[in-house]
Enzyme design. Structure first.
Site, short mmCIF file in Angstrom:
data_model
loop_
_atom_site.label_atom_id
_atom_site.label_comp_id
_atom_site.label_asym_id
_atom_site.label_seq_id
_atom_site.Cartn_x
_atom_site.Cartn_y
_atom_site.Cartn_z
N SER A 186 107.38 60.69 133.98
CA SER A 186 107.97 59.82 134.99
C SER A 186 106.90 59.48 136.02
O SER A 186 105.80 59.98 135.97
CB SER A 186 109.12 60.53 135.68
N LYS A 187 107.28 58.62 136.94
CA LYS A 187 106.31 58.21 137.95
C LYS A 187 105.82 59.40 138.77
O LYS A 187 104.69 59.42 139.22
CB LYS A 187 106.93 57.15 138.85
N ARG A 188 106.71 60.37 138.94
CA ARG A 188 106.30 61.56 139.67
C ARG A 188 105.58 62.55 138.77
O ARG A 188 105.02 63.52 139.23
CB ARG A 188 107.52 62.27 140.27
N HIS A 189 105.67 62.30 137.48
CA HIS A 189 105.19 63.33 136.57
C HIS A 189 104.29 62.75 135.47
O HIS A 189 104.70 62.63 134.32
CB HIS A 189 106.38 64.06 135.95
#
Length: 468
Positions: A240-243
RNA sequence: GUCCCCAUCGUCUAGAGGCCUAGGACGCCAGCCUUUCACGUUGGUAACACGGGUUCGAAUCCCGUUGGGGACGCCA
């Protein structure tokens, strides 16, 4: 019927690797069947959509070679049409106004969860009359979803998937501010755009059931669905964008080639026998979404590197020089001089098998670009012992009178090492200090090639820089 | 919590009941090549999650367990 596929990103952020693969699969599927691949920008969330993101998505797709057919459709421009459909549903008795407050909704979810029921709206306004409407509350329009029975989707990838209708609540199709929701817009746009195959991430699988209900209520033909598993990070967690999910331009900046990235992405979740390096033409003729695996794949930079290295080696020296020059310009540095270009071109053939990415290539190319006095690595400095310097001093005198191509230089140094110094002395004993002096490093392309390309004058001065 | 999906080397995958003592690629290890580092090349390491069935025969079919993932917004 020629198939029409689409990629429908929302411009609330950059184009990331998962979206790029979805777009690639859609494009290949359409090409394989001789159909069209369309682009739709889902910018109905006015608060979060940005022009920058739209630009980044378009540019990212062009860079990756994921060209689409026809003009992109901007969903926000079609709000009027979406609204009309919502009201037609209302008039047909297939939707209703709902006055529930956000607080009520939160409460419903909590109690449903506590009672072990699927969380969601409980349908409390489904059969109430407008006269019961509270004062001053702007209603939403909800779809009157069937609660009985079950429905099936024959998914191109997931196979037959069945869901009980009681799992699905009455979704909102029109917000209280009159704007359409995603669920409505997708259905209307897919229909209006003539989309025949909806291929997307499998995080949309449950949405497919809701959308199917809408298609049916509207009396429209339901497209074929294909839900591809998501890409995971190296640790197995969702990308994901955070990950770990990076913008597509980040890959460009790291020095990956679009062809290589495409090839790597294609092999993530899909395979064709033992094939690894696959040309665009082969991809088009072999690809079928039905062959996409059902299990999520992990993104692996090591493998990407090796694919990229392959494409790099395959690229022409001229093309790589251009790429290098472009990067340099983007980095704000001056253009190469003619002399630098010549040297790079001459040295490219043995530079490129040594690197994985363009940024490695740029670094390796420094041998031919560095200004005197050279920066020396610690390891290179260690090579230049007093003894080594003495050896190089002796060699320098011979070099001055030597011819200057790689073969001549090699036989000269070889002769010097074995006969002038000591028969037991190996070439490396002289070549390594020579490399350290001329390149400032312990590793480089073949030293005699480097010397030939650099020319006598440059080499001798670089040598002198250490000898004095 | 409810529902849905998935499960072959560390990773990406081949495999559609006998062709599998499971193949390829990346990585890793070793040899060769060699002026360094790469490239190349040769060989090696390493997997059918577990338990039950079905079958003459199962990585392949069925069931369960375990483990992963996803979805449950007036986001898309």
């Amino acid at each position: 019927m020629t198939p029409v596929t689409r990629f429908a990103p929302s411009p609330t952020g950059f184009l990331h690797i998962g979206g790029a693969r979805t777009a690639l699969f859609n494009r290949l599927y359409a090409q394989h069947l001789g159909g069209r691949f369309r682009l739709r920008i889902e910018d109905t969330d006015k608060a979060r959509s940005t022009p920058e993101a739209i630009h980044a998505i378009l540019e990212g797709m062009r860079w990756l070679g994921l060209y689409w057919d026809e003009e992109p459709v901007f969903q926000s421009a079609r709000a009027e049409r979406h609204r009309d459909i919502a009201f037609s549903l209302l008039e047909a008795g297939k939707a209703y106004r709902c006055y529930a407050t956000p607080e009520e909704l939160a409460e419903m979810r909590a109690t449903a969860k506590a009672e072990g029921r699927p969380p969601g709206y409980d349908g409390r306004w489904r059969s109430r009359t407008p006269s019961e409407a509270p004062e001053g509350v702007a209603p939403v329009i909800r779809f009157k979803a069937p609660h009985e029975g079950e429905q099936q989707i024959d998914d191109l990838i997931q196979g037959t998937v069945t869901v009980a209708n009681r799992q699905l609540d009455d979704m909102i199709v029109l917000r209280s501010d009159g704007s359409p929701t995603y669920m409505l817009s997708v259905v209307v746009d897919d229909h209006d755009m003539g989309i025949t195959h909806v291929i997307r991430g499998d995080d949309h699988l449950t949405n497919a059931f809701r959308q199917r209900q809408l298609f049916q209520a509207l009396g429209w033909e339901i497209p074929v669905f294909g839900h591809i598993p998501l890409i995971h990070g190296a640790d197995g967690a969702k990308l994901s964008k955070r990950h770990g999910a990076l913008a597509i331009e980040a890959y460009r900046d790291m020095g990956y080639l679009p062809d290589a990235l495409r090839n790597y992405l294609l092999r993530l979740g899909w395979g064709h026998g033992d094939e690894e390096i696959i040309s665009d033409a082969q991809a088009v003729s072999w690809f079928d979404v039905a062959d996409v695996g059902k299990n999520p794949a992990r993104f692996d930079f090591t493998k990407l590197n090796s694919v990229n290295a392959h494409y790099l080696r395959q690229s022409s020296d001229e093309a790589l020089l251009t790429l290098l020059a472009d990067r340099r310009r983007c980095g704000g540095k001056s253009n190469y001089s003619d002399e630098q270009r010549q040297r790079l071109l001459a040295g490219m053939a043995s530079l490129k098998p040594r690197v994985k990415r363009l940024d490695d290539l740029a670094e390796a190319a420094e041998v031919y670009l560095a200004e005197r006095p050279l920066k020396r690595t610690d390891e290179a400095a260690k090579l230049l012992t007093a003894e080594a310097l003495a050896t190089l001093t002796g060699l320098r005198a011979l070099l001055e009178a030597s011819g200057w191509d790689r073969h001549e230089l090699e036989s000269l140094v070889r002769h010097y090492a074995e006969e002038v110094m000591d028969p037991a002395v190996k070439l490396g004993k002289v070549a390594q200090p020579l490399r350290a002096a001329i390149t400032g490093s312990k590793v480089s392309p073949p030293i005699f090639e480097v010397m030939e390309i650099l020319g006598r004058e440059e080499c001798l001065t670089r040598l002198d820089d250490c000898l004095i």
